[in-house]
Scaffold this active site. Structure first.
Site, PDB file in Angstrom:
ATOM      1  N   ARG A 116       0.811  -1.231   0.000  1.00 33.09           N
ATOM      2  CA  ARG A 116       0.000   0.000   0.000  1.00 33.09           C
ATOM      3  C   ARG A 116       0.838   1.273   0.000  1.00 33.09           C
ATOM      4  NH1 ARG A 116      -3.080  -3.328   3.608  1.00 33.09           N
ATOM      5  NH2 ARG A 116      -4.995  -4.024   2.573  1.00 33.09           N
ATOM      6  N   LYS A 168       4.065  10.914 -11.507  1.00 28.23           N
ATOM      7  CA  LYS A 168       3.285  10.031 -12.374  1.00 28.23           C
ATOM      8  C   LYS A 168       4.016   8.699 -12.511  1.00 28.23           C
ATOM      9  CE  LYS A 168       0.777  13.006 -15.598  1.00 28.23           C
ATOM     10  NZ  LYS A 168       0.636  13.304 -17.039  1.00 28.23           N
ATOM     11  N   GLU A 219      11.469  16.399 -25.282  1.00 26.77           N
ATOM     12  CA  GLU A 219      10.732  16.860 -24.103  1.00 26.77           C
ATOM     13  C   GLU A 219      11.205  18.240 -23.659  1.00 26.77           C
ATOM     14  OE1 GLU A 219       8.113  15.710 -22.822  1.00 26.77           O
ATOM     15  OE2 GLU A 219       7.994  13.552 -23.157  1.00 26.77           O
ATOM     16  N   LYS A 265       8.314  22.405 -14.889  1.00 27.24           N
ATOM     17  CA  LYS A 265       7.443  21.289 -14.507  1.00 27.24           C
ATOM     18  C   LYS A 265       7.099  21.345 -13.028  1.00 27.24           C
ATOM     19  CE  LYS A 265       6.410  16.488 -15.100  1.00 27.24           C
ATOM     20  NZ  LYS A 265       6.721  15.213 -15.779  1.00 27.24           N
ATOM     21  N   GLU A 303      -3.363  16.531 -12.223  1.00 26.58           N
ATOM     22  CA  GLU A 303      -3.669  16.758 -13.632  1.00 26.58           C
ATOM     23  C   GLU A 303      -5.146  17.021 -13.883  1.00 26.58           C
ATOM     24  OE1 GLU A 303      -1.209  14.917 -17.113  1.00 26.58           O
ATOM     25  OE2 GLU A 303      -3.060  13.753 -16.964  1.00 26.58           O
ATOM     26  N   ARG A 310      -1.792  20.952 -15.395  1.00 27.80           N
ATOM     27  CA  ARG A 310      -0.766  19.949 -15.648  1.00 27.80           C
ATOM     28  C   ARG A 310      -0.958  19.252 -16.992  1.00 27.80           C
ATOM     29  NH1 ARG A 310       1.787  15.428 -11.464  1.00 27.80           N
ATOM     30  NH2 ARG A 310       3.285  14.614 -12.966  1.00 27.80           N
ATOM     31  N   ASN A 329       1.309  17.788 -21.580  1.00 30.87           N
ATOM     32  CA  ASN A 329       1.117  16.712 -22.549  1.00 30.87           C
ATOM     33  C   ASN A 329       1.033  17.213 -23.980  1.00 30.87           C
ATOM     34  OD1 ASN A 329       1.068  14.340 -20.891  1.00 30.87           O
ATOM     35  ND2 ASN A 329      -0.909  15.029 -20.106  1.00 30.87           N
ATOM     36  N   HIS A 385       1.562  14.822 -26.819  1.00 32.78           N
ATOM     37  CA  HIS A 385       1.502  13.467 -26.286  1.00 32.78           C
ATOM     38  C   HIS A 385       0.254  12.692 -26.693  1.00 32.78           C
ATOM     39  CE1 HIS A 385       4.926  14.828 -24.044  1.00 32.78           C
ATOM     40  NE2 HIS A 385       5.024  13.709 -23.369  1.00 32.78           N
ATOM     41  N   HIS A 436       1.386   9.313 -27.992  1.00 33.78           N
ATOM     42  CA  HIS A 436       1.036   8.038 -27.360  1.00 33.78           C
ATOM     43  C   HIS A 436       0.327   7.114 -28.346  1.00 33.78           C
ATOM     44  CE1 HIS A 436       1.182   9.650 -22.933  1.00 33.78           C
ATOM     45  NE2 HIS A 436       2.378   9.479 -23.472  1.00 33.78           N
ATOM     46  N   HIS A 459       9.892   7.218 -27.076  1.00 34.47           N
ATOM     47  CA  HIS A 459       8.849   8.132 -26.623  1.00 34.47           C
ATOM     48  C   HIS A 459       9.062   9.543 -27.178  1.00 34.47           C
ATOM     49  CE1 HIS A 459       5.871  10.034 -24.113  1.00 34.47           C
ATOM     50  NE2 HIS A 459       6.785  10.822 -23.573  1.00 34.47           N
TER      51      HIS A 459
END
Length: 358
Positions: free
Chosen positions: A118, A140, A182, A224, A234, A238, A242, A245, A249, A262
């Site tokens: 946990r 993330k 990036e 960032k 997000e 935030r 992306n 992206h 993606h 990526h």
């Protein structure tokens, strides 16, 4: 060395940036209260830096977990191997997980830390440019699903980020260029002055000039960290990180994870997003040309793979930014100023994909 902070109240943490700091005991010691650590790395990074990090952990009881390299590693199967190793070593809740590697290692080890017993503490030790400027910061964590990248994951902030820019000397050329994508994204989405700095210094970045790389890492992390502090989960600002992206993606999923790095997919995605921004009347054609030219100078692709627009759009429908059944896109209202929009019709998206291929 210089340090920044991600301002998240009681969960605030430092980002340390410097050359030759990966083996600095003092950066790890504050996070070893339990006297136990597990280093998660891969079989490319391990021969280069594992011994230095293990030594920096001092007298801690250390478990080493070396995984295969590559995007395909971000899977349930590999995640279970990490859990197997942690359980076999009897790692408890006070075990510090050290993510030593690029974005794949950081994402997977961070997700393991988020859900093992946990939640256990972890730190990021990124060894690629992409991870140093982006994926190691912000909490993330995720693994991939066959239908979408990073679809299974959690928000779990690290206790610290240790970015040793000297590790970039061992980075393959293609990986370096992927990370530069990036860096460019941060300028395009958030800071036009930074974008203009990149235009002037792209040759120095590609040539791995230490001063240029250090500035790129520092400024990217500053940008960032500010956004993460404002919108950790997000729900708003935030999502602007992306930019490129949603398209990127889809390219990664459509070509099979690993075929495109990526940053390569994001580069082509940024061109598509820039074309979409022009179709919406925000960018001038000359500005789209600037975006294309900078990516070309960085040695990055500006056209996507041979996938039909309909296939890319099908994959983008699964994007995590979707809301109320509509795909939302990050577009540029101007260079350095991104916006999240849900009012874009399919014809414009298809037109942007087609325009980017020309």
């Amino acid at each position: 060395m210089e340090s920044l902070s991600v301002a998240l109240g009681s969960r605030a943490y430092p980002i340390h940036i410097g050359a030759g700091i990966i083996g600095s005991y003092g950066l790890y010691q504050p996070h070893l209260a339990g006297g136990s650590a597990a280093i998660v790395t891969n079989d490319v990074v391990a021969p280069l830096y594992l011994a230095k990090v293990r030594k920096a952990l001092g007298a801690a009881r250390v478990t080493e977990i070396a995984l295969p390299d590559g995007e395909q590693t971000k899977s349930w199967q590999t995640l279970n191997k990490v859990f197997d190793a942690l359980l076999e070593a009897r790692c408890g809740r006070d075990t510090l997980i050290v993510a030593l590697g690029g974005g794949v290692v950081g994402d997977l080890a961070g997700f393991a830390a988020a859900v093992y017993q946990r939640g256990v503490p972890f730190i990021q030790v990124p060894t690629t440019l992409l991870a140093q400027v982006d994926s190691s910061v912000g909490g993330k964590t995720a693994i991939n699903h066959a239908l979408g990248k990073n679809m299974i994951g959690a928000f779990h902030q690290p206790r610290a980020v240790i970015s040793d820019v000297a590790t970039l000397d061992s980075l393959p050329e293609r990986e370096l260029r992927s990370g530069i994508a990036e860096v460019i994204k941060h300028g395009l989405a958030l800071d036009v002055a930074f974008f203009e700095w990149i235009e002037k210094n792209i040759a120095a970045l590609v040539a791995r000039k230490p001063e240029a790389l250090t500035h790129a890492v520092r400024r990217s992390c500053e940008l960032k960290a500010r956004i993460v502090a404002e919108d950790e989960r997000e729900s708003g600002a935030r999502a602007l990180l992306n930019f490129g992206h949603t398209f990127g993606h889809a390219i990664e999923a459509g070509t099979g994870y690993g075929a495109w790095l990526h940053g390569e997919a994001v580069a082509a995605g940024m061109v598509m997003a820039a074309e979409l921004s022009q179709l919406m009347g925000h960018l001038k054609k000359t500005e789209v040309v600037r975006v294309r030219d900078l990516l070309k100078r960085a040695g990055l692709p500006v056209a996507g793979p041979a996938l039909a627009p309909e296939r890319l759009m099908e994959l983008m429908a699964l994007d995590k930014k979707a809301a109320k059944g509509r795909t939302r896109f990050v577009v540029l209202e101007a260079l350095g100023r991104a916006a999240l929009r849900a009012d874009i019709d399919e014809a414009a998206v298809r037109g942007a994909i087609v325009a980017a291929a020309q």
